[in-house]
Design a protein around this motif. Structure first.
Motif, PDB file in Angstrom:
ATOM      1  N   MET A  73      56.287  25.768 -25.988  1.00 24.63           N
ATOM      2  CA  MET A  73      55.550  25.657 -27.249  1.00 24.63           C
ATOM      3  C   MET A  73      54.896  24.277 -27.376  1.00 24.63           C
ATOM      4  O   MET A  73      53.704  24.176 -27.654  1.00 24.63           O
ATOM      5  CB  MET A  73      56.525  25.899 -28.407  1.00 24.63           C
ATOM      6  CG  MET A  73      55.860  26.091 -29.743  1.00 24.63           C
ATOM      7  SD  MET A  73      55.925  24.605 -30.707  1.00 24.63           S
ATOM      8  CE  MET A  73      57.412  24.873 -31.641  1.00 24.63           C
ATOM      9  N   VAL A  74      55.673  23.191 -27.115  1.00 26.73           N
ATOM     10  CA  VAL A  74      55.095  21.854 -27.303  1.00 26.73           C
ATOM     11  C   VAL A  74      54.000  21.568 -26.267  1.00 26.73           C
ATOM     12  O   VAL A  74      53.069  20.821 -26.545  1.00 26.73           O
ATOM     13  CB  VAL A  74      56.131  20.697 -27.317  1.00 26.73           C
ATOM     14  CG1 VAL A  74      57.129  20.873 -28.427  1.00 26.73           C
ATOM     15  CG2 VAL A  74      56.798  20.484 -25.992  1.00 26.73           C
ATOM     16  N   SER A  75      54.109  22.212 -25.100  1.00 29.71           N
ATOM     17  CA  SER A  75      53.108  21.908 -24.073  1.00 29.71           C
ATOM     18  C   SER A  75      51.717  22.390 -24.487  1.00 29.71           C
ATOM     19  O   SER A  75      50.716  21.913 -23.964  1.00 29.71           O
ATOM     20  CB  SER A  75      53.529  22.448 -22.715  1.00 29.71           C
ATOM     21  OG  SER A  75      53.491  23.849 -22.734  1.00 29.71           O
ATOM     22  N   THR A  76      51.658  23.317 -25.439  1.00 33.05           N
ATOM     23  CA  THR A  76      50.330  23.749 -25.916  1.00 33.05           C
ATOM     24  C   THR A  76      49.647  22.630 -26.702  1.00 33.05           C
ATOM     25  O   THR A  76      48.439  22.636 -26.864  1.00 33.05           O
ATOM     26  CB  THR A  76      50.418  25.022 -26.804  1.00 33.05           C
ATOM     27  OG1 THR A  76      51.234  24.706 -27.931  1.00 33.05           O
ATOM     28  CG2 THR A  76      50.990  26.198 -26.052  1.00 33.05           C
ATOM     29  N   PHE A  77      50.438  21.664 -27.182  1.00 34.74           N
ATOM     30  CA  PHE A  77      49.849  20.548 -27.951  1.00 34.74           C
ATOM     31  C   PHE A  77      49.233  19.471 -27.049  1.00 34.74           C
ATOM     32  O   PHE A  77      48.558  18.580 -27.532  1.00 34.74           O
ATOM     33  CB  PHE A  77      50.892  19.885 -28.856  1.00 34.74           C
ATOM     34  CG  PHE A  77      51.539  20.836 -29.825  1.00 34.74           C
ATOM     35  CD1 PHE A  77      50.766  21.679 -30.598  1.00 34.74           C
ATOM     36  CD2 PHE A  77      52.912  20.892 -29.957  1.00 34.74           C
ATOM     37  CE1 PHE A  77      51.352  22.572 -31.490  1.00 34.74           C
ATOM     38  CE2 PHE A  77      53.512  21.777 -30.838  1.00 34.74           C
ATOM     39  CZ  PHE A  77      52.733  22.619 -31.606  1.00 34.74           C
ATOM     40  N   TYR A  78      49.514  19.536 -25.740  1.00 36.45           N
ATOM     41  CA  TYR A  78      48.981  18.508 -24.836  1.00 36.45           C
ATOM     42  C   TYR A  78      47.465  18.616 -24.729  1.00 36.45           C
ATOM     43  O   TYR A  78      46.774  17.627 -24.500  1.00 36.45           O
ATOM     44  CB  TYR A  78      49.554  18.660 -23.416  1.00 36.45           C
ATOM     45  CG  TYR A  78      51.057  18.622 -23.296  1.00 36.45           C
ATOM     46  CD1 TYR A  78      51.851  18.155 -24.331  1.00 36.45           C
ATOM     47  CD2 TYR A  78      51.691  19.064 -22.132  1.00 36.45           C
ATOM     48  CE1 TYR A  78      53.230  18.135 -24.203  1.00 36.45           C
ATOM     49  CE2 TYR A  78      53.066  19.036 -21.997  1.00 36.45           C
ATOM     50  CZ  TYR A  78      53.833  18.573 -23.041  1.00 36.45           C
ATOM     51  OH  TYR A  78      55.184  18.547 -22.908  1.00 36.45           O
ATOM     52  N   LYS A  79      46.994  19.859 -24.884  1.00 41.81           N
ATOM     53  CA  LYS A  79      45.555  20.129 -24.748  1.00 41.81           C
ATOM     54  C   LYS A  79      44.744  19.235 -25.699  1.00 41.81           C
ATOM     55  O   LYS A  79      45.084  19.118 -26.873  1.00 41.81           O
ATOM     56  CB  LYS A  79      45.331  21.609 -25.101  1.00 41.81           C
ATOM     57  CG  LYS A  79      43.968  22.120 -24.812  1.00 41.81           C
ATOM     58  CD  LYS A  79      43.919  23.604 -25.134  1.00 41.81           C
ATOM     59  CE  LYS A  79      42.472  24.008 -25.372  1.00 41.81           C
ATOM     60  NZ  LYS A  79      42.365  25.386 -25.804  1.00 41.81           N
ATOM     61  N   GLY A  80      43.713  18.616 -25.158  1.00 43.47           N
ATOM     62  CA  GLY A  80      42.826  17.812 -26.007  1.00 43.47           C
ATOM     63  C   GLY A  80      43.368  16.425 -26.311  1.00 43.47           C
ATOM     64  O   GLY A  80      42.750  15.669 -27.061  1.00 43.47           O
ATOM     65  N   SER A  81      44.515  16.070 -25.734  1.00 43.47           N
ATOM     66  CA  SER A  81      45.048  14.733 -26.025  1.00 43.47           C
ATOM     67  C   SER A  81      44.308  13.684 -25.189  1.00 43.47           C
ATOM     68  O   SER A  81      43.771  13.984 -24.129  1.00 43.47           O
ATOM     69  CB  SER A  81      46.557  14.682 -25.761  1.00 43.47           C
ATOM     70  OG  SER A  81      46.814  14.929 -24.403  1.00 43.47           O
ATOM     71  N   ASP A  82      44.279  12.464 -25.720  1.00 50.55           N
ATOM     72  CA  ASP A  82      43.550  11.373 -25.055  1.00 50.55           C
ATOM     73  C   ASP A  82      44.477  10.438 -24.297  1.00 50.55           C
ATOM     74  O   ASP A  82      44.001   9.505 -23.630  1.00 50.55           O
ATOM     75  CB  ASP A  82      42.785  10.568 -26.112  1.00 50.55           C
ATOM     76  CG  ASP A  82      41.790  11.427 -26.851  1.00 50.55           C
ATOM     77  OD1 ASP A  82      40.817  11.857 -26.226  1.00 50.55           O
ATOM     78  OD2 ASP A  82      41.994  11.699 -28.065  1.00 50.55           O
ATOM     79  N   GLY A  83      45.778  10.617 -24.430  1.00 55.90           N
ATOM     80  CA  GLY A  83      46.718   9.756 -23.725  1.00 55.90           C
ATOM     81  C   GLY A  83      48.144  10.164 -24.047  1.00 55.90           C
ATOM     82  O   GLY A  83      48.393  10.904 -25.006  1.00 55.90           O
ATOM     83  N   CYS A  84      49.064   9.675 -23.213  1.00 55.75           N
ATOM     84  CA  CYS A  84      50.453  10.144 -23.336  1.00 55.75           C
ATOM     85  C   CYS A  84      51.466   9.029 -23.070  1.00 55.75           C
ATOM     86  O   CYS A  84      51.277   8.201 -22.179  1.00 55.75           O
ATOM     87  CB  CYS A  84      50.652  11.270 -22.319  1.00 55.75           C
ATOM     88  SG  CYS A  84      52.346  11.805 -22.119  1.00 55.75           S
TER      89      CYS A  84
END
Ligand SMILES: Nc1nc2c(ncn2[C@@H]2O[C@H](COP(=O)(O)OP(=O)(O)OP(=O)(O)O)[C@@H](O)[C@H]2O)c(=O)[nH]1
Ligand SMILES: [Mg+2]
Length: 199
Positions: A73-84
């Protein structure tokens, strides 16, 4: 007067259960720390506005829960991120060993998939006596993967601002590079002067 440029950036923080992701975020955004542990269910978002060079950055930082059951579920939030931020606990070797998987998972899900995606590594809880992950080992791994490493403590507010701001400035550079590429592409695509034809 030259109005400051404004840029919205989406950052994410990932890592194993209980390493201190939420605490790091709260320390950075609210300057607070809580001893009691409340696991993050799924994900939550905090925002902070900072000024970097001549740009106002609105950081939207996504805090993700480390529990296995939330993983897909949380991995769907990675999309469109600018950094981690990849976070681990210096007293918990397993949390460091798991970073390879967290990193691969993020790189596989971001869009577009690319190697220049900014990531920083945070070794948290350096205020504790019983550290078990040596600095040399982490430095070696981070060097190999070309990622900056920060030793931090959410509890004692050590290096937290520096770590977030290095990530923000790398994400901004990447954003500016992408914006420039779009501009070049649109210039290339826009119809130019009709070419003079020879008979
Ligand atoms: N001593 C010490 N304890 C910390 C530090 N950072 C976090 N903690 C403690 O570690 C526990 C877990 O912290 P959280 O911030 O909730 O960890 P998390 O990574 O968000 O955990 P999940 O949401 O379950 O994945 C809490 O009891 C915190 O008080 C730190 O720098 N030093
Ligand atoms: Mg949490």
């Amino acid at each position: 007067m030259n109005p400051r440029k404004k840029v919205d950036l989406k950052l994410i923080i990932v890592g194993a259960l209980g390493v201190g992701k939420t605490s790091l975020l709260h320390q950075y955004v609210h300057k607070t720390f809580f001893e009691e542990y409340q696991t993050t269910l799924g994900a939550s978002i905090l925002s902070k506005i900072i000024i970097l060079d001549d740009t106002t950055l609105k950081l939207q930082i996504w805090d993700t829960g480390g529990q296995e059951r939330f993983r897909s579920m949380v991995s769907t939030f990675y999309k469109g991120s600018d950094g981690c931020i990849l976070a681990f606990d210096v007293t918990d070797p397993e949390s460091f060993e798991a970073l390879d998987i967290w990193r691969d998972d993020v790189l596989a899900k971001i869009i577009p998939m690319e190697q220049s995606y900014p990531m920083v590594v945070l070794g948290n809880k350096i205020d504790l006596e019983d550290r078990k992950v040596s600095q040399e080992v982490v430095h070696g791994w981070c060097k190999e993967k070309d990622m900056p490493y920060f030793e931090v403590s959410a509890k004692n507010d050590i290096n937290v601002v520096q770590a977030f701001e290095v990530l923000a400035s790398r994400a901004l550079l990447r954003y500016q590079g992408t914006a420039e590429n779009h501009l070049i592409d649109s210039i290339k695509l826009s119809p130019g002067q009709p070419k003079s034809r020879c008979c």
